[in-house]
Design a protein around this motif. Structure first.
Motif, PDB file in Angstrom:
ATOM      1  N   VAL A   1      24.905  28.708 -15.386  1.00  0.00           N
ATOM      2  CA  VAL A   1      23.910  28.810 -14.315  1.00  0.00           C
ATOM      3  C   VAL A   1      24.412  29.924 -13.394  1.00  0.00           C
ATOM      4  N   VAL A   2      23.924  31.121 -13.607  1.00  0.00           N
ATOM      5  CA  VAL A   2      24.472  32.295 -12.924  1.00  0.00           C
ATOM      6  C   VAL A   2      23.585  32.681 -11.750  1.00  0.00           C
ATOM      7  N   PRO A   3      24.137  32.694 -10.532  1.00  0.00           N
ATOM      8  CA  PRO A   3      23.350  33.145  -9.373  1.00  0.00           C
ATOM      9  C   PRO A   3      22.958  34.613  -9.522  1.00  0.00           C
ATOM     10  N   ALA A   4      21.949  35.014  -8.801  1.00  0.00           N
ATOM     11  CA  ALA A   4      21.474  36.395  -8.864  1.00  0.00           C
ATOM     12  C   ALA A   4      22.489  37.342  -8.230  1.00  0.00           C
ATOM     13  N   PRO A   5      22.612  38.564  -8.756  1.00  0.00           N
ATOM     14  CA  PRO A   5      23.470  39.567  -8.108  1.00  0.00           C
ATOM     15  C   PRO A   5      23.045  39.753  -6.654  1.00  0.00           C
TER      16      PRO A   5
ATOM     17  N   THR B   1      23.895  37.653  -4.328  1.00  0.00           N
ATOM     18  CA  THR B   1      24.084  36.368  -3.649  1.00  0.00           C
ATOM     19  C   THR B   1      25.432  36.381  -2.937  1.00  0.00           C
ATOM     20  N   PRO B   2      25.486  36.045  -1.674  1.00  0.00           N
ATOM     21  CA  PRO B   2      26.771  36.102  -0.959  1.00  0.00           C
ATOM     22  C   PRO B   2      27.748  35.035  -1.414  1.00  0.00           C
ATOM     23  N   HIS B   3      29.032  35.328  -1.252  1.00  0.00           N
ATOM     24  CA  HIS B   3      30.126  34.370  -1.467  1.00  0.00           C
ATOM     25  C   HIS B   3      30.150  33.803  -2.893  1.00  0.00           C
ATOM     26  N   LEU B   4      30.202  34.703  -3.870  1.00  0.00           N
ATOM     27  CA  LEU B   4      30.303  34.267  -5.264  1.00  0.00           C
ATOM     28  C   LEU B   4      31.727  34.449  -5.773  1.00  0.00           C
ATOM     29  N   MET B   5      32.096  33.586  -6.723  1.00  0.00           N
ATOM     30  CA  MET B   5      33.369  33.672  -7.425  1.00  0.00           C
ATOM     31  C   MET B   5      33.091  33.876  -8.906  1.00  0.00           C
ATOM     32  N   THR B   6      33.973  34.618  -9.578  1.00  0.00           N
ATOM     33  CA  THR B   6      33.875  34.800 -11.027  1.00  0.00           C
ATOM     34  C   THR B   6      35.236  34.491 -11.645  1.00  0.00           C
ATOM     35  N   THR B   7      35.224  33.620 -12.647  1.00  0.00           N
ATOM     36  CA  THR B   7      36.449  33.238 -13.356  1.00  0.00           C
ATOM     37  C   THR B   7      36.377  33.799 -14.774  1.00  0.00           C
ATOM     38  N   PHE B   8      37.490  34.395 -15.224  1.00  0.00           N
ATOM     39  CA  PHE B   8      37.490  34.955 -16.570  1.00  0.00           C
ATOM     40  C   PHE B   8      38.897  34.921 -17.163  1.00  0.00           C
ATOM     41  N   LEU B   9      38.956  35.022 -18.489  1.00  0.00           N
ATOM     42  CA  LEU B   9      40.206  35.104 -19.233  1.00  0.00           C
ATOM     43  C   LEU B   9      40.316  36.487 -19.846  1.00  0.00           C
ATOM     44  N   PHE B  10      41.552  36.987 -19.985  1.00  0.00           N
ATOM     45  CA  PHE B  10      41.726  38.250 -20.691  1.00  0.00           C
ATOM     46  C   PHE B  10      43.128  38.337 -21.287  1.00  0.00           C
ATOM     47  N   ARG B  11      43.247  39.163 -22.316  1.00  0.00           N
ATOM     48  CA  ARG B  11      44.544  39.483 -22.921  1.00  0.00           C
ATOM     49  C   ARG B  11      44.710  40.999 -22.892  1.00  0.00           C
ATOM     50  N   VAL B  12      45.844  41.446 -22.438  1.00  0.00           N
ATOM     51  CA  VAL B  12      46.070  42.888 -22.369  1.00  0.00           C
ATOM     52  C   VAL B  12      46.604  43.411 -23.696  1.00  0.00           C
ATOM     53  N   ARG B  13      46.411  44.693 -23.927  1.00  0.00           N
ATOM     54  CA  ARG B  13      46.941  45.340 -25.121  1.00  0.00           C
ATOM     55  C   ARG B  13      48.464  45.420 -25.037  1.00  0.00           C
ATOM     56  N   ASN B  14      49.101  45.456 -26.165  1.00  0.00           N
ATOM     57  CA  ASN B  14      50.564  45.485 -26.221  1.00  0.00           C
ATOM     58  C   ASN B  14      51.064  46.924 -26.068  1.00  0.00           C
ATOM     59  N   VAL B  15      50.874  47.466 -24.854  1.00  0.00           N
ATOM     60  CA  VAL B  15      51.318  48.827 -24.545  1.00  0.00           C
ATOM     61  C   VAL B  15      52.021  48.791 -23.191  1.00  0.00           C
TER      62      VAL B  15
ATOM     63  N   GLY C   1      32.544  31.847 -15.946  1.00  0.00           N
ATOM     64  CA  GLY C   1      31.496  31.428 -15.031  1.00  0.00           C
ATOM     65  C   GLY C   1      31.472  32.224 -13.745  1.00  0.00           C
ATOM     66  N   THR C   2      30.279  32.353 -13.182  1.00  0.00           N
ATOM     67  CA  THR C   2      30.080  32.925 -11.853  1.00  0.00           C
ATOM     68  C   THR C   2      29.347  31.872 -11.034  1.00  0.00           C
ATOM     69  N   TYR C   3      29.865  31.566  -9.842  1.00  0.00           N
ATOM     70  CA  TYR C   3      29.378  30.389  -9.116  1.00  0.00           C
ATOM     71  C   TYR C   3      29.632  30.568  -7.625  1.00  0.00           C
ATOM     72  N   PRO C   4      28.927  29.802  -6.791  1.00  0.00           N
ATOM     73  CA  PRO C   4      29.120  29.925  -5.342  1.00  0.00           C
ATOM     74  C   PRO C   4      30.495  29.408  -4.920  1.00  0.00           C
ATOM     75  N   ALA C   5      31.120  30.092  -3.990  1.00  0.00           N
ATOM     76  CA  ALA C   5      32.367  29.607  -3.401  1.00  0.00           C
ATOM     77  C   ALA C   5      32.076  28.337  -2.620  1.00  0.00           C
TER      78      ALA C   5
END
Length: 281
Positions: free
Chosen positions: A181-185, A187-201, A267-271
């Motif tokens: 359930v993604v708020p519209a761009p 929208t004030p006070h939003l948080m975004t949580t994400f995972l990532f893996r960096v390259r082995n460099v 996810g992107t969600y209200p703080a």
């Protein structure tokens, strides 16, 4: 479908958090985080409310391990101020208490109380379970440290509220759903949580995170943990302010992608208002 799943027994702090955040929903206790996630996938619950961290105990390792493969999206965050209560059977008083039952983390947070009463700590598997045990023992020498909800569910009296040593004991929860359930761009006070893996460099993490600094994106969390038990593959969980489709965060994520082997938005969600109050917004 109006159920919300949580890990723990009825009366657990997660149960209380669900009831406070979603008072019209029925809470669904689950034996494990995996079971709570499965309840949403199987349609037995509309939402799951699961804790990634506590201000005193730190992060919840099981949750971090499950997030990448959960298949659920974070649609909100909620904070619960943990208020430990001393619960005992009817007829008990502070003077009669000889043993205090609770989860080891909770017992570690009420050392002043244990010292004051001269009581022996008794380790149980969780706080709500300790209340159930004390109710069954029905002995005025036994008490439990648990939530006010546990007292209500198990017919115990509250001898004293807020018995924790530290007043800032707060647990954060992710509210998770099968579909985002993604708020519209914008929208004030939003948080975004994400995972990532960096390259082995060399300097990959430094370079990957540079885009957030140069684009003025505030990163509120960055945590690492091993992947599949190896010592060479590291995954990062990050949280930032903003919406992925807004220019600043979009450019930062594009730069991150260049130095990463994988990026997964959770996810992107209200703080939560608690977060806003903490930073003075």
């Amino acid at each position: 479908m109006t159920s919300i799943a949580f890990q723990g027994q009825p009366g657990a702090y997660s149960d209380l958090a669900c009831r406070k955040a979603f008072p019209t929903m029925t809470t669904l206790p689950c034996e494990s985080f995996e079971a709570a996630i499965a309840a949403v996938h199987e349609g037995r619950a509309a939402l799951a409310m699961l804790p990634p961290e506590n201000s005193l105990a730190g992060r919840v390792p099981d949750m971090h391990a499950l997030l990448p493969k959960s298949g659920l999206s974070i649609i909100a965050e909620k904070f619960l101020r943990v208020e430990h209560c001393l619960l005992a059977p009817p007829g008990a008083s502070l003077a009669t208490i000889k043993r205090i039952h609770s989860h080891p983390v909770a017992l570690g947070q009420v050392r002043n109380l244990l010292r004051e009463l001269g009581a022996t700590p008794v380790v149980e598997y969780d706080t709500a379970g300790s209340a159930e045990i004390v109710a069954k023992l029905n002995d005025i020498g036994d008490a439990a440290v648990a939530s006010s909800l546990a007292a209500e569910l198990h017919g115990l009296q509250i001898l004293r509220r807020n018995v924790e040593d530290e007043a800032h004991n707060t647990t954060r929860f992710y509210v998770m759903a099968k579909n985002p359930v993604v708020p519209a761009p914008g929208t004030p006070h939003l948080m975004t949580t994400f995972l990532f893996r960096v390259r082995n460099v060399p300097a990959a993490l430094y370079k990957a995170l540079g885009g957030f600094a140069t684009n003025g994106v505030n990163m509120t969390k960055l945590e690492s943990y091993m992947v599949n038990g190896t010592f060479t593959a590291t995954q990062f969980l990050a949280e930032v302010e903003g919406h992925p489709e807004e220019r600043k965060l979009r450019l930062a994520l594009e730069e991150l992608e260049f130095f990463s082997t994988e990026i997964k938005l959770l996810g992107t969600y209200p703080a939560d208002p608690f977060r806003l109050a903490q930073r003075g917004d």
